[in-house]
Each structure stands twice: as structure tokens, then as C-alpha cells.
Design a protein around this motif. Structure first.
Motif, PDB file in Angstrom:
ATOM      1  N   ILE A   5       0.740  -1.297  -0.038  1.00 34.92           N
ATOM      2  CA  ILE A   5      -0.174   0.088  -0.010  1.00 34.92           C
ATOM      3  C   ILE A   5       0.851   1.325   0.026  1.00 34.92           C
ATOM      4  O   ILE A   5       0.528   2.364  -0.702  1.00 34.92           O
ATOM      5  CB  ILE A   5      -0.843   0.069   1.153  1.00 34.92           C
ATOM      6  CG1 ILE A   5      -2.097  -1.117   1.024  1.00 34.92           C
ATOM      7  CG2 ILE A   5      -1.642   1.457   1.504  1.00 34.92           C
ATOM      8  CD1 ILE A   5      -2.837  -1.406   2.113  1.00 34.92           C
ATOM      9  N   THR A   6       1.956   1.420   0.887  1.00 38.55           N
ATOM     10  CA  THR A   6       2.609   2.437   1.032  1.00 38.55           C
ATOM     11  C   THR A   6       3.541   2.708  -0.350  1.00 38.55           C
ATOM     12  O   THR A   6       3.847   3.760  -0.616  1.00 38.55           O
ATOM     13  CB  THR A   6       3.769   2.441   2.071  1.00 38.55           C
ATOM     14  OG1 THR A   6       4.378   1.319   2.097  1.00 38.55           O
ATOM     15  CG2 THR A   6       2.966   2.556   3.447  1.00 38.55           C
ATOM     16  N   SER A   7       3.870   1.506  -0.946  1.00 40.41           N
ATOM     17  CA  SER A   7       4.664   1.666  -2.489  1.00 40.41           C
ATOM     18  C   SER A   7       3.658   2.152  -3.532  1.00 40.41           C
ATOM     19  O   SER A   7       4.163   2.542  -4.385  1.00 40.41           O
ATOM     20  CB  SER A   7       5.374   0.283  -2.835  1.00 40.41           C
ATOM     21  OG  SER A   7       4.312  -0.780  -2.931  1.00 40.41           O
ATOM     22  N   ALA A   9       0.864   4.170  -2.914  1.00 41.42           N
ATOM     23  CA  ALA A   9       0.225   5.479  -2.656  1.00 41.42           C
ATOM     24  C   ALA A   9       0.719   6.608  -3.452  1.00 41.42           C
ATOM     25  O   ALA A   9      -0.169   7.174  -3.818  1.00 41.42           O
ATOM     26  CB  ALA A   9       0.264   5.653  -1.076  1.00 41.42           C
ATOM     27  N   ALA A  12      -0.959   6.069  -6.765  1.00 41.24           N
ATOM     28  CA  ALA A  12      -2.469   6.413  -6.602  1.00 41.24           C
ATOM     29  C   ALA A  12      -2.702   7.871  -6.761  1.00 41.24           C
ATOM     30  O   ALA A  12      -3.929   8.266  -7.376  1.00 41.24           O
ATOM     31  CB  ALA A  12      -2.719   5.590  -5.422  1.00 41.24           C
ATOM     32  N   PHE A  13      -2.083   8.714  -5.856  1.00 35.37           N
ATOM     33  CA  PHE A  13      -2.299  10.011  -6.021  1.00 35.37           C
ATOM     34  C   PHE A  13      -1.785  10.703  -7.130  1.00 35.37           C
ATOM     35  O   PHE A  13      -2.885  11.624  -7.575  1.00 35.37           O
ATOM     36  CB  PHE A  13      -1.532  10.843  -4.816  1.00 35.37           C
ATOM     37  CG  PHE A  13      -1.873  10.343  -3.496  1.00 35.37           C
ATOM     38  CD1 PHE A  13      -3.234  10.725  -2.882  1.00 35.37           C
ATOM     39  CD2 PHE A  13      -1.167   9.943  -2.526  1.00 35.37           C
ATOM     40  CE1 PHE A  13      -3.500  10.797  -1.457  1.00 35.37           C
ATOM     41  CE2 PHE A  13      -1.442   9.728  -1.460  1.00 35.37           C
ATOM     42  CZ  PHE A  13      -2.802  10.069  -0.908  1.00 35.37           C
TER      43      PHE A  13
END
Length: 71
Positions: A5-7, A9, A12-13
Motif C-alpha cells: 500500500i505504501t509503495s 500510494a 495512486a495520488f
């Protein structure tokens, strides 16, 4: 899972911005079709034209009255 998820994110933004722009543009385009202005014919409805003419005449009379008072 958290690393995944952190990679993702930041990407995604980056993708959210163009997607939101597409939705907003679609919404704005839909609003314009509801207006009475006809872009294809480039004309206003006759009722609006008559209203604008009467407003123009009223403003012209008021302007002439103001000119008379200044002199």
C-alpha cells in the motif's frame, strides 16, 4: 500488505488527479447543456433577447437623464 500500500500510494495520488479532472469536466459539460444558450446555433432564445433589449432601452434613457443633469 502495508509495504504494498505504501509503495502504491504515490502512484495512486498521481492517478487520482486526472481521474477527478475527467469527472469534473464531464459534470461541467453536462451543466452547460442545461442552459438556454444554444452553442450550435449561437443564438439566445427570443424571450431573453427581448428582455435584454428592454433593459438596454431603460439604461439608455437613464444615461440620457444623467447627462441632462450634469449639463
Amino acid at each position: 500488505m502495508i509495504q504494498f500500500i505504501t509503495s502504491i500510494a504515490p502512484y495512486a495520488f498521481i492517478l487520482v488527479c486526472p481521474l477527478m479532472m475527467l469527472f469534473m469536466m464531464k459534470g461541467m459539460h453536462g451543466k452547460h447543456s442545461e442552459h438556454s444558450y444554444n452553442h450550435e446555433a449561437n443564438e439566445l432564445p427570443q424571450s431573453e433577447i427581448e428582455q435584454l433589449k428592454s433593459q438596454n432601452e431603460k439604461m439608455s434613457r437613464e444615461l440620457e437623464d444623467l447627462k441632462k443633469h450634469i449639463k
